[in-house]
Design a protein around this motif. Structure first.
Motif, PDB file in Angstrom:
ATOM      1  N   LYS A  64      31.876  33.136  41.652  1.00 42.95           N
ATOM      2  CA  LYS A  64      31.970  33.374  40.193  1.00 42.95           C
ATOM      3  C   LYS A  64      32.587  32.473  39.442  1.00 42.95           C
ATOM      4  O   LYS A  64      33.742  32.175  40.218  1.00 42.95           O
ATOM      5  CB  LYS A  64      31.992  34.900  39.633  1.00 42.95           C
TER       6      LYS A  64
ATOM      7  N   PHE B 139      31.138  38.516  50.633  1.00 35.09           N
ATOM      8  CA  PHE B 139      32.560  38.098  49.996  1.00 35.09           C
ATOM      9  C   PHE B 139      32.689  37.686  48.748  1.00 35.09           C
ATOM     10  O   PHE B 139      31.486  37.015  48.344  1.00 35.09           O
ATOM     11  CB  PHE B 139      33.039  37.214  51.034  1.00 35.09           C
ATOM     12  N   PHE B 140      33.416  38.002  47.957  1.00 34.44           N
ATOM     13  CA  PHE B 140      33.535  37.682  46.526  1.00 34.44           C
ATOM     14  C   PHE B 140      34.700  36.817  46.243  1.00 34.44           C
ATOM     15  O   PHE B 140      35.987  37.171  46.323  1.00 34.44           O
ATOM     16  CB  PHE B 140      33.559  38.755  45.645  1.00 34.44           C
ATOM     17  N   HIS B 141      34.600  35.623  45.317  1.00 31.76           N
ATOM     18  CA  HIS B 141      35.507  34.890  45.143  1.00 31.76           C
ATOM     19  C   HIS B 141      35.537  34.681  43.594  1.00 31.76           C
ATOM     20  O   HIS B 141      34.292  33.967  43.387  1.00 31.76           O
ATOM     21  CB  HIS B 141      35.901  33.810  46.015  1.00 31.76           C
ATOM     22  N   TYR B 142      36.405  34.859  42.603  1.00 31.58           N
ATOM     23  CA  TYR B 142      36.196  34.207  41.369  1.00 31.58           C
ATOM     24  C   TYR B 142      37.066  32.909  41.114  1.00 31.58           C
ATOM     25  O   TYR B 142      38.381  33.032  41.269  1.00 31.58           O
ATOM     26  CB  TYR B 142      36.857  35.220  40.514  1.00 31.58           C
TER      27      TYR B 142
ATOM     28  N   LEU C 124      26.582  43.631  46.581  1.00 35.02           N
ATOM     29  CA  LEU C 124      28.004  43.058  46.638  1.00 35.02           C
ATOM     30  C   LEU C 124      28.637  43.521  47.970  1.00 35.02           C
ATOM     31  O   LEU C 124      29.462  42.728  48.332  1.00 35.02           O
ATOM     32  CB  LEU C 124      28.695  43.771  45.388  1.00 35.02           C
ATOM     33  N   ARG C 125      28.356  44.684  48.457  1.00 31.02           N
ATOM     34  CA  ARG C 125      29.027  45.222  49.710  1.00 31.02           C
ATOM     35  C   ARG C 125      28.899  44.357  50.805  1.00 31.02           C
ATOM     36  O   ARG C 125      29.636  44.187  52.015  1.00 31.02           O
ATOM     37  CB  ARG C 125      28.681  46.747  50.018  1.00 31.02           C
TER      38      ARG C 125
ATOM     39  N   HIS D 297      44.872  37.027  49.444  1.00 28.59           N
ATOM     40  CA  HIS D 297      43.855  36.480  49.052  1.00 28.59           C
ATOM     41  C   HIS D 297      42.722  36.814  49.965  1.00 28.59           C
ATOM     42  O   HIS D 297      41.424  37.020  49.353  1.00 28.59           O
ATOM     43  CB  HIS D 297      43.964  34.801  49.154  1.00 28.59           C
ATOM     44  N   LEU D 298      42.849  36.919  51.258  1.00 23.45           N
ATOM     45  CA  LEU D 298      41.957  37.529  52.051  1.00 23.45           C
ATOM     46  C   LEU D 298      41.491  38.936  51.603  1.00 23.45           C
ATOM     47  O   LEU D 298      40.114  39.125  51.613  1.00 23.45           O
ATOM     48  CB  LEU D 298      42.164  37.322  53.584  1.00 23.45           C
TER      49      LEU D 298
ATOM     50  N   LEU E 126      40.426  29.274  51.797  1.00 26.28           N
ATOM     51  CA  LEU E 126      40.645  30.555  52.574  1.00 26.28           C
ATOM     52  C   LEU E 126      39.097  31.209  52.467  1.00 26.28           C
ATOM     53  O   LEU E 126      38.780  31.777  53.612  1.00 26.28           O
ATOM     54  CB  LEU E 126      41.756  31.411  52.245  1.00 26.28           C
TER      55      LEU E 126
ATOM     56  N   TYR F 212      40.014  42.524  39.569  1.00 22.22           N
ATOM     57  CA  TYR F 212      41.085  41.907  40.275  1.00 22.22           C
ATOM     58  C   TYR F 212      42.675  42.441  39.788  1.00 22.22           C
ATOM     59  O   TYR F 212      43.543  42.465  40.631  1.00 22.22           O
ATOM     60  CB  TYR F 212      41.063  40.542  39.932  1.00 22.22           C
TER      61      TYR F 212
ATOM     62  N   ARG G 261      41.792  40.317  49.108  1.00 26.67           N
ATOM     63  CA  ARG G 261      41.098  40.370  47.632  1.00 26.67           C
ATOM     64  C   ARG G 261      39.514  39.826  47.862  1.00 26.67           C
ATOM     65  O   ARG G 261      38.664  40.690  47.202  1.00 26.67           O
ATOM     66  CB  ARG G 261      41.537  39.466  46.539  1.00 26.67           C
ATOM     67  N   LEU G 262      39.479  38.747  48.702  1.00 27.23           N
ATOM     68  CA  LEU G 262      38.050  38.299  48.859  1.00 27.23           C
ATOM     69  C   LEU G 262      37.061  39.472  49.531  1.00 27.23           C
ATOM     70  O   LEU G 262      35.880  39.472  49.089  1.00 27.23           O
ATOM     71  CB  LEU G 262      38.168  36.963  49.812  1.00 27.23           C
ATOM     72  N   ILE G 263      37.555  40.189  50.247  1.00 31.86           N
ATOM     73  CA  ILE G 263      36.706  41.117  50.984  1.00 31.86           C
ATOM     74  C   ILE G 263      36.651  42.309  50.316  1.00 31.86           C
ATOM     75  O   ILE G 263      35.398  42.948  50.219  1.00 31.86           O
ATOM     76  CB  ILE G 263      37.314  41.340  52.534  1.00 31.86           C
TER      77      ILE G 263
ATOM     78  N   GLU H 212      33.882  47.634  53.482  1.00 30.40           N
ATOM     79  CA  GLU H 212      34.805  46.241  53.079  1.00 30.40           C
ATOM     80  C   GLU H 212      36.125  46.483  54.218  1.00 30.40           C
ATOM     81  O   GLU H 212      36.586  45.419  54.648  1.00 30.40           O
ATOM     82  CB  GLU H 212      35.204  46.452  51.901  1.00 30.40           C
TER      83      GLU H 212
ATOM     84  N   SER I  56      34.911  50.239  49.946  1.00 32.77           N
ATOM     85  CA  SER I  56      34.243  51.288  50.727  1.00 32.77           C
ATOM     86  C   SER I  56      34.686  51.051  52.079  1.00 32.77           C
ATOM     87  O   SER I  56      35.272  49.999  52.405  1.00 32.77           O
ATOM     88  CB  SER I  56      32.791  51.376  50.478  1.00 32.77           C
TER      89      SER I  56
ATOM     90  N   ASP J   5      43.438  29.172  47.966  1.00 35.72           N
ATOM     91  CA  ASP J   5      42.601  30.465  48.047  1.00 35.72           C
ATOM     92  C   ASP J   5      41.262  30.466  48.247  1.00 35.72           C
ATOM     93  O   ASP J   5      40.745  31.054  49.160  1.00 35.72           O
ATOM     94  CB  ASP J   5      42.791  31.382  46.876  1.00 35.72           C
TER      95      ASP J   5
ATOM     96  N   VAL K 117      37.458  43.097  47.006  1.00 31.68           N
ATOM     97  CA  VAL K 117      37.177  43.202  45.699  1.00 31.68           C
ATOM     98  C   VAL K 117      35.737  42.210  45.276  1.00 31.68           C
ATOM     99  O   VAL K 117      35.551  41.374  45.814  1.00 31.68           O
ATOM    100  CB  VAL K 117      38.273  42.797  44.737  1.00 31.68           C
ATOM    101  N   LYS K 118      34.987  43.152  44.435  1.00 30.95           N
ATOM    102  CA  LYS K 118      33.395  42.383  44.363  1.00 30.95           C
ATOM    103  C   LYS K 118      33.345  41.938  42.949  1.00 30.95           C
ATOM    104  O   LYS K 118      32.058  41.714  42.555  1.00 30.95           O
ATOM    105  CB  LYS K 118      32.419  43.567  44.678  1.00 30.95           C
ATOM    106  N   ASP K 119      34.205  42.126  41.836  1.00 28.13           N
ATOM    107  CA  ASP K 119      33.977  41.821  40.757  1.00 28.13           C
ATOM    108  C   ASP K 119      35.364  41.397  40.207  1.00 28.13           C
ATOM    109  O   ASP K 119      36.512  41.999  40.436  1.00 28.13           O
ATOM    110  CB  ASP K 119      33.619  43.038  39.847  1.00 28.13           C
ATOM    111  N   GLU K 120      35.551  40.109  39.389  1.00 32.49           N
ATOM    112  CA  GLU K 120      36.846  39.765  38.704  1.00 32.49           C
ATOM    113  C   GLU K 120      37.507  40.842  37.746  1.00 32.49           C
ATOM    114  O   GLU K 120      38.638  40.971  37.568  1.00 32.49           O
ATOM    115  CB  GLU K 120      36.699  38.507  38.104  1.00 32.49           C
TER     116      GLU K 120
END
Lengths: 400, 285
Positions: B35, B176-179, B172-173, A42-43, B20, A55, A45-47, A20, A17, B17, A49-52
């Motif tokens: 996660k 920041f999310f990292h797997y 979630l919004r 990577h950055l 970062l 990916y 994706r970090l910001i 992000e 949205s 990653d 994407v909220k769910d693996e």
């Protein structure tokens, strides 16, 4: 620039949205990464994407975005059928040794565009034209040390160097097959409903607290009952074409066993007829008549069919259609009887949804189920549970 | 502004990653949701981050009964009732019965702290939604006293989840999310070196082979993770198992020595035994 990127992500189904996007712009402005595409990947994706499970989509979007606009246009203008995996060429080590890289990426792109202009027809195999399974550097499912991939599900040669092209998170996409854990997570959604739907009971702790707050004046507090009241009846198709899916079914069964206290299950073959059974080795001696099944379990049971629904159409539509015995009444009649009683019912089909239209019997059962057939994947199970819950809310009002 | 960057330390190996991700979350003052498979060091990360920034670590361990309100403050009405019956003077000041929660502590800390909200998925599904405003604006209101608690500085928030429940979109919004991927063999080697600097190379590589073999076995119910590997190595070292012994059992098949540290499920133990038995029979015939 990032707007294009953002739109590209959305096009590939990454549910991102404006919040992000603004975060990402902010991060770029603060120079968290600078002139480093991989770090940017990577950055972002970090910001974004909220769910693996997202990916993989993100990787695909990145591949598209970074491969340059021209190539996207070319790739999307290639008819999809060209890219279907029509043949798989097995290359010997000798063959591989013969292949040498054709120079840098720019060189490849240039040649690619030239070839595309020359090429008029679908092409498979060979070593020059764009197509599938060949040794040309352009196309899919082939082998070339510096190849460009077009619309390919996974690499055979595993040579692509870009991070996003590795698509390491492929198996985390929700449309992928299930494992026990993901099934349990999906089934847990069914439990949540049970908690809110059940009767209310006195909340002692809250009452004491509220009463104390009111300096001793009694103030009764109520809370929903917490045990899982969900009742589930599962009918499994066994044998024949279901053997391919036995693992998925086992997983589903194991997860359901853990999740529901009131779980009943029976087996059938291909389509439900006048009886079902509980033990496959004694299926001919210990049967339960389907009518008894209907009488024994109340309407509050949620009925889940698990089967590939792949059979001859006559097995559903005609008396005597069963492959195993003489059935007086067609399977459809029995299906409708069950569905009349168990208004909350879904069918889970381990076949891929894309394959459904190949089988007329699936269409028929889909129609009998009133559209409530879902693939046996995490996403499908989630949809199915949503359907079970929605239905029950509606009928709950009309019945009581 | 000065940027403290978080990288691998002498005791903790962090992938590029991930480092970062942490730096971005610290700089942009956003909560970082982590996660990953159990045992990939999600909780450790917060501890190491706090240590490397020299910041206090506030750990809020979430359970199925945890309420969002408990993170803000709790009003101990029962002891106030008791005090009023005992005629204590404390009873006239309601603030004597307000106990600050972890968020309150984090907001009012002198130094910018690291706040770890551990295993957020254990809580009720409404839990993250109840914290939306507090994590976003970093302030909340205490109804009993009319106080407004505003963060002196935005704490660094690390949230971990084991994926038992899905978290709401609105929540979630704001994160920041990292797997965290399961580390590959090289990273694992680094991690082990950090924990056991004087482990013999040969033992380590054999042990890693055995470990990855087990992880790749189909149908293993509970795959061993990094923390199990480290426990197992500790035992191997303590028992003075030699690389030769380990190699021998690997080739002959059969359970690895001290398998209890790696396999936590009796069905898995049976599975490994069965596979080994089948391998032996195949080799024998």
């Amino acid at each position: 620039m990032l707007i294009e990127f953002f739109l590209c992500l959305r096009k590939h189904g990454v549910p991102t949205s404006l919040t992000e996007l603004l975060d990402l712009v902010n991060a770029m402005e603060r120079q968290l990464v600078f002139a480093d595409v991989e770090a940017f990947y990577h950055l972002a994706r970090l910001i974004m994407v909220k769910d693996e499970t997202q990916y993989d989509r993100f990787d695909r979007a990145c591949a598209e975005y970074f491969e340059g606009v021209e190539q996207i246009d070319i790739a999307s203008s290639i008819p999809a059928e060209w890219l279907e995996r029509s043949m798989q060429k097995h290359l010997s080590d000798e063959d591989k040794a013969k292949l040498k890289a054709l120079g840098g990426l720019d060189e490849l792109l240039k040649t690619f565009r030239e070839r595309l202009q020359e090429q008029q027809k679908r092409h498979a195999g060979g070593n020059k034209w764009i197509g599938t399974g060949g040794t040309s550097p352009f196309g899919a499912y082939g082998y070339h040390p510096e190849g460009i991939r077009i619309g390919q599900d996974g690499s055979n040669a595993r040579r692509a160097v870009k991070v996003w092209d590795k698509r390491e998170f492929k198996d985390l996409d929700t449309d992928e097959e299930l494992n026990n854990r993901s099934i349990q997570l999906a089934l847990r959604r069914l439990r949540k409903f049970a908690r809110t739907g059940a009767l209310e009971e006195l909340d002692l702790d809250e009452t004491i607290r509220a009463t104390s707050k009111k300096a001793g004046l009694l103030d009764l507090q109520w809370q929903p009952e917490r045990h899982n009241a969900m009742k589930v009846l599962i009918l499994f198709d066994v044998g024949g074409s279901m053997d391919d899916h036995i693992f998925a079914c086992q997983q589903l069964f194991a997860a359901a066993r853990n999740e529901f206290k009131h779980l009943e299950f029976y087996y059938f073959h291909n389509c439900v007829y006048e009886s079902v059974w509980k033990q496959n080795n004694r299926r001919h001696t210990e049967k339960l008549s389907t009518l008894d099944l209907i009488h024994r379990f109340g309407r509050d049971y949620k009925l889940i069919f698990v089967g590939d629904a792949t059979m001859g159409p006559y097995e559903i539509a005609y008396p005597g259609g069963s492959v195993e015995h003489w059935n007086e009444e067609p399977g459809e009649v029995w299906m409708r009887r069950l569905l009349n009683h168990f208004t909350n019912a879904v069918w889970l089909n381990p076949q891929l949804r894309e394959h459904w239209h190949w089988h007329h019997s699936i269409d028929m059962l889909h129609e009998i189920m009133g559209g409530r057939m879902y693939p046996l994947t995490v996403a499908g199970l989630t949809e199915a549970i949503a359907a079970l819950l929605k239905k029950s809310a509606a009928t709950g009002l009309s019945v009581e | 502004m000065t940027r403290q960057s978080f990288t691998s330390t002498a005791t903790y190996i962090v992938a590029e990653d991930l480092s970062l991700a942490v730096n971005a979350a610290v700089t942009l003052e956003k909560p970082l949701l982590l996660k990953g498979e159990p045992g990939t060091g999600k909780t450790r990360l917060a501890e190491e981050l706090a240590a490397s920034l020299n910041a206090p670590l506030l750990r809020w361990q979430i359970k199925s009964t945890t309420k969002a309100q408990q993170g803000l403050y709790e009003y101990d009405a029962v002891s106030r009732l008791r005090d009023s019956q005992l005629g204590s003077d404390k009873v006239h000041d309601i603030s004597n019965y307000i106990k600050p929660g972890k968020l309150w502590q984090a907001f009012t800390a002198e130094q910018r702290p690291v706040l770890l909200i551990d295993e957020i998925d254990k809580a009720d599904i409404e839990f993250p939604n109840d914290l939306l405003h507090e994590l976003d604006q970093m302030e909340f209101h205490v109804y009993e006293t009319g106080e407004q608690i505003v963060a002196q500085q935005r704490p660094i928030v690390i949230i971990t989840s084991n994926n038992e429940k899905e978290l709401p979109d609105a929540f979630l919004r704001r994160c920041f999310f990292h797997y965290i991927k399961f580390p590959d063999a090289d990273t694992l080697r680094d991690i082990v070196q950090v924990h056991y600097p004087d482990i013999q190379k040969q033992l380590l590589s054999t042990a890693l082979e055995v470990f990855f073999d087990v992880r790749q076995m189909p149908n293993v119910k509970k795959k061993p993770s990094t923390s199990e590997l480290i426990d197992w190595l500790k035992l191997l070292l303590a028992e003075k198992i030699t690389p030769q012994q380990l190699q021998e059992t690997k080739q002959k098949g059969g359970l690895m020595p001290l398998f209890g540290a790696l396999l936590k499920n009796e069905q898995d133990v049976q599975l490994v035994e069965k596979l080994a038995f089948m391998a032996r029979r195949r080799d024998g015939s």
